[in-house]
Design an enzyme around this catalytic site. Structure first.
Site, PDB file in Angstrom:
ATOM      1  N   HIS A   1       0.918  -1.175   0.011  1.00  0.00           N
ATOM      2  CA  HIS A   1       0.057  -0.184  -0.037  1.00  0.00           C
ATOM      3  C   HIS A   1       0.970   1.290  -0.112  1.00  0.00           C
ATOM      4  O   HIS A   1       1.665   1.368   0.946  1.00  0.00           O
ATOM      5  CB  HIS A   1      -0.892   0.084   1.355  1.00  0.00           C
ATOM      6  CG  HIS A   1      -1.639  -1.219   1.600  1.00  0.00           C
ATOM      7  ND1 HIS A   1      -1.823  -1.715   2.653  1.00  0.00           N
ATOM      8  CD2 HIS A   1      -1.999  -2.199   0.771  1.00  0.00           C
ATOM      9  CE1 HIS A   1      -2.505  -2.963   2.986  1.00  0.00           C
ATOM     10  NE2 HIS A   1      -2.725  -3.065   1.713  1.00  0.00           N
TER      11      HIS A   1
ATOM     12  N   TYR B   1       3.623   3.021  13.698  1.00  0.00           N
ATOM     13  CA  TYR B   1       4.221   3.992  12.693  1.00  0.00           C
ATOM     14  C   TYR B   1       3.604   5.256  12.925  1.00  0.00           C
ATOM     15  O   TYR B   1       2.317   5.411  13.364  1.00  0.00           O
ATOM     16  CB  TYR B   1       4.069   3.337  11.340  1.00  0.00           C
ATOM     17  CG  TYR B   1       2.453   3.015  10.792  1.00  0.00           C
ATOM     18  CD1 TYR B   1       1.731   3.940  10.144  1.00  0.00           C
ATOM     19  CD2 TYR B   1       2.284   1.871  11.184  1.00  0.00           C
ATOM     20  CE1 TYR B   1       0.562   3.432   9.615  1.00  0.00           C
ATOM     21  CE2 TYR B   1       1.069   1.181  10.684  1.00  0.00           C
ATOM     22  CZ  TYR B   1       0.162   2.139  10.222  1.00  0.00           C
ATOM     23  OH  TYR B   1      -1.170   1.624   9.695  1.00  0.00           O
TER      24      TYR B   1
END
Length: 495
Positions: A72, A135
């Site tokens: 992605h 993240y």
């Protein structure tokens, strides 16, 4: 649990995909467990990670070894690390350009992280049960932004990713299995760039360079007629989430008119209020702001001006530019280019001198002589040079559709190189080149030149030369203004 090294030195290394950087983290451990600074802005920026405005922290927990996700590419930058466990990661450049489809792989564990720039596809495979993958991102997730994602298939043979655990033995979502092969994948559209003041000399040069580099589709342009930066209500017409950069080429430059009551208001609106509102908007949306300043922020007593010289403007114009500089400096991601004596497409000193040279050479409309100030010295700045410096500082390199190698944010002096000269000397060069009549230029003092002027006259800095060492240290080398003047005159004489 995979073993990893304790007490490594913090280092950042390149990967071959522009902007994708591996980060070795220092993890401190003993018999109780371990501790690390997972993100430390000051140290990591110094080591080479972009100074981003992270706004969201996400964690993906993977129950079982073999869980595989991707590939992605999302419209934001990410700093990826592992809290526990380990992963095999694969990253694919899905940005338009020569690097499209390039692959990088490595393992991540608590002692190794990676910075992933916008448009680089991300995927990973959990190598242990109970792996926590975390993240930081510099944009808030939204359904609208999700529509801009781009994907490529984990199993594409063209990518040739050597997954440690065969994909047929892994847990994948149905959506990930259905992603297109690279040949059918859509590149991630670059963040857009807005150029304000597009109809001025610098605005024309920025547009020309964007078109020359094939960037026109991602650049938008506006001028005072369509976007008044000093009007806070005007900012609602833009979806600022689409923009990564604003290049502010707009300014009020009528130095003497700024000394009048009406001119003062217009000058401050354009040079101070507008940049302040623009800086606030860019700060709120994590946008990089480029702004152009002037040598008029100084009193001109120093023969060569450094970036850290104290502000000391003499005129209303200079004061408004100094105020704009201070406002823009409050935007976390900013470049201020301080320039002087700008020459480009439109009305400027060189064109005026060429016209006067023609009049001196015209037998029917002959001027006996032309007086030009000789006690103001500096260097010319051609707008092509300034546009090139802007693109270089932003990080555009050959083939880039969006920046890949930005310079550190901050203030940079930007003129052409070469020795300083007076306005009178430059005028004589133009006259000589145009009609061989350089002797028609008569040098005079500033005081004498304006002795009989009607209306207010702004004080001028005597010295306008700017030190270029900081700009040159980034790898951008401005050409000598004599060379640029020759080329500019070639164009004028060919018209």
């Amino acid at each position: 649990m995979a073993e990893f090294d304790f007490e490594k030195q913090l280092t950042v290394t390149e990967t071959g995909i522009p902007g994708l950087k591996v980060v070795e983290l220092s993890v401190h451990g003993d018999n109780r467990g371990w501790f690390k600074e997972n993100w430390q802005r000051e140290k990591m920026v110094a080591a080479g990670i972009p100074d981003l405005r992270f706004v969201q922290n996400n964690i993906s927990f993977n129950d079982n070894k073999g869980v595989t996700r991707g590939i992605h590419a999302e419209p934001w930058d990410k700093f990826i690390s592992v809290a526990t466990g380990s992963v095999f990661g694969a990253w694919v450049d899905l940005r338009p350009g020569a690097g499209f489809g390039k692959v990088f792989t490595c393992t991540l564990d608590p002692s190794r992280a990676i910075f992933v720039p916008r448009g680089v596809g991300n995927s990973y495979q959990a190598l242990e049960d109970g792996t926590a993958y975390t993240y930081l991102v510099d944009a808030h997730w939204s359904l609208e932004l999700k529509k801009t994602y781009t994907f490529v298939n984990l199993a594409d043979p063209e990518l040739a990713i050597q997954w440690p655990i065969p994909l047929e033995e892994c847990e994948l979502s149905e959506a990930d299995k259905a992603h297109p092969m690279l040949a059918d994948a859509l590149p991630m559209a670059p963040r857009r760039t807005l150029v304000t003041g597009c109809n001025g000399q610098l605005g024309h040069a920025v547009r020309a360079l964007a078109e020359e580099r094939g960037l026109a589709d991602s650049f938008d342009y506006c001028d005072i007629d369509t976007f008044d930066m000093s009007d806070s209500a005007a900012y609602g017409q833009y979806d600022w989430s689409l923009y990564g950069t604003v290049i502010n080429c707009g300014a009020y430059t009528a130095v003497d008119k700024a000394e009048s009551p009406e001119g003062r208001k217009v000058c401050w609106a354009a040079n101070a209020t507008g940049p302040a509102l623009l800086a606030r908007t860019c700060a709120e949306h994590g946008i990089t702001l480029v702004h152009v300043s002037s040598d008029y922020v100084f009193d001109g007593t120093a023969p060569l001006h450094m970036e850290d010289e104290a502000l000391s403007p003499l005129s209303v114009y200079g004061q408004s530019k100094a105020a704009g500089d201070l406002a823009v400096a409050g935007c976390p991601a900013h470049y201020i280019l301080r320039s002087s004596w700008v020459i480009g497409r439109g009305h400027n000193f060189v064109k005026t001198m060429r016209m006067l040279s023609d009049r001196c050479a015209d037998a029917e409309d002959a001027l006996e002589q032309v007086t030009v100030v000789d006690d103001q010295v500096g260097r010319l700045t051609f707008t092509e040079t300034m546009a090139g410096a802007i693109f270089h500082l932003l990080g555009f390199r050959e083939g880039d559709m969006e920046p890949t190698a930005p310079a550190p944010y901050g203030l940079y002096n930007c003129t052409n190189a070469g020795e300083s000269a007076s306005w009178a000397k430059i005028a004589a060069m133009v006259f000589e080149r145009a009609n061989g009549n350089g002797d028609k230029v008569v040098p005079v003092s500033t005081e004498s030149y304006y002795a009989n002027a009607a209306g207010p006259i702004a004080p001028r800095p005597e010295h306008s030369a700017l030190d270029l060492a900081k700009l040159e240290a980034t790898g951008f080398k401005p050409t000598d203004w004599h060379v640029e003047l020759d080329a500019y005159m070639d164009g004028l004489l060919a018209e």
